[in-house]
Scaffold this active site. Structure first.
Site, PDB file in Angstrom:
ATOM      1  N   GLY A   1       0.838  -1.192   0.000  1.00 41.96           N
ATOM      2  CA  GLY A   1       0.000   0.000   0.000  1.00 41.96           C
ATOM      3  C   GLY A   1       0.872   1.240   0.000  1.00 41.96           C
ATOM      4  N   CYS A   2       0.366   2.315   0.548  1.00 41.23           N
ATOM      5  CA  CYS A   2       1.126   3.567   0.604  1.00 41.23           C
ATOM      6  C   CYS A   2       2.472   3.331   1.275  1.00 41.23           C
ATOM      7  CB  CYS A   2       0.335   4.627   1.363  1.00 41.23           C
ATOM      8  SG  CYS A   2       1.234   6.171   1.578  1.00 41.23           S
ATOM      9  N   PHE A   3       3.536   3.729   0.603  1.00 41.15           N
ATOM     10  CA  PHE A   3       4.866   3.421   1.118  1.00 41.15           C
ATOM     11  C   PHE A   3       5.272   4.229   2.341  1.00 41.15           C
ATOM     12  CE2 PHE A   3       6.651   5.659  -2.975  1.00 41.15           C
ATOM     13  CZ  PHE A   3       6.164   6.899  -2.572  1.00 41.15           C
TER      14      PHE A   3
END
Length: 173
Positions: free
Chosen positions: A12-14
């Site tokens: 997902g969002c890093f």
């Protein structure tokens, strides 16, 4: 001296994935970037066109933490049955993936996924591939949650204190 290895994880969002793994014992270095897309160059604004995934580079000391332990931590912060989505983030850039540079590690990764599959009724959707390429993300994405402590994160970073021990302060990782 250290027995250094590297792995690239997408969950997902890093921003949150990087912050989480920076707290893990034995993790020496992290960065965020874009992995395994269709082009050798990209940036945040064109990820949908280049099909890169937001990924976190992790350099770790295998004498302190094993790949198997890192993967345990990884599976504790993702929904491995979700396709192109983690938390509120949706799209191919948010798919889950494990990208390795050492071919010998593919066996450990595949074995871990087989074991994890026993915990789920739906099929695990985590991409497992050799790393083709990794493009460092823009500077404002690096250590984003350190620079923006109230920034968006789909991971419960408070749980990292329970996972990694009370000696790890999530505000100062």
């Amino acid at each position: 001296m250290g027995n250094f290895k590297e792995i690239y994880l997408a969950g997902g969002c890093f921003w949150g994935v990087e912050k989480f793994f920076k707290m893990a014992p034995g993790v020496i270095e992290t960065s965020v970037g874009y992995a395994n897309g269709q082009t050798l160059d990209t940036n945040y604004d064109i990820l949908k066109m280049t099909d890169h995934v937001e990924a976190v580079y992790i350099k770790y000391d295998e004498d302190i933490i094993s790949l198997n332990q890192l993967l345990d931590y990884y599976f504790s912060i993702i929904d491995p049955t979700s396709i192109n989505r983690q938390g509120l983030d949706e799209g191919r850039q948010y798919r889950t993936g494990i990208y390795y540079v050492d071919k010998e590690e593919s066996h450990t990764i595949k074995e871990k996924i087989e074991n994890e599959q026993n915990k789920y009724s739906r099929e695990i959707q985590v991409e497992v591939r050799p790393l083709k390429h990794y493009i460092l993300a823009e500077e404002y994405h690096q250590n984003y949650l350190d620079k923006n402590p109230n920034g968006y994160c789909h991971i419960d970073l408070e749980s990292a204190v329970k996972i990694f021990g009370k000696n790890k302060d999530i505000r100062q990782s």
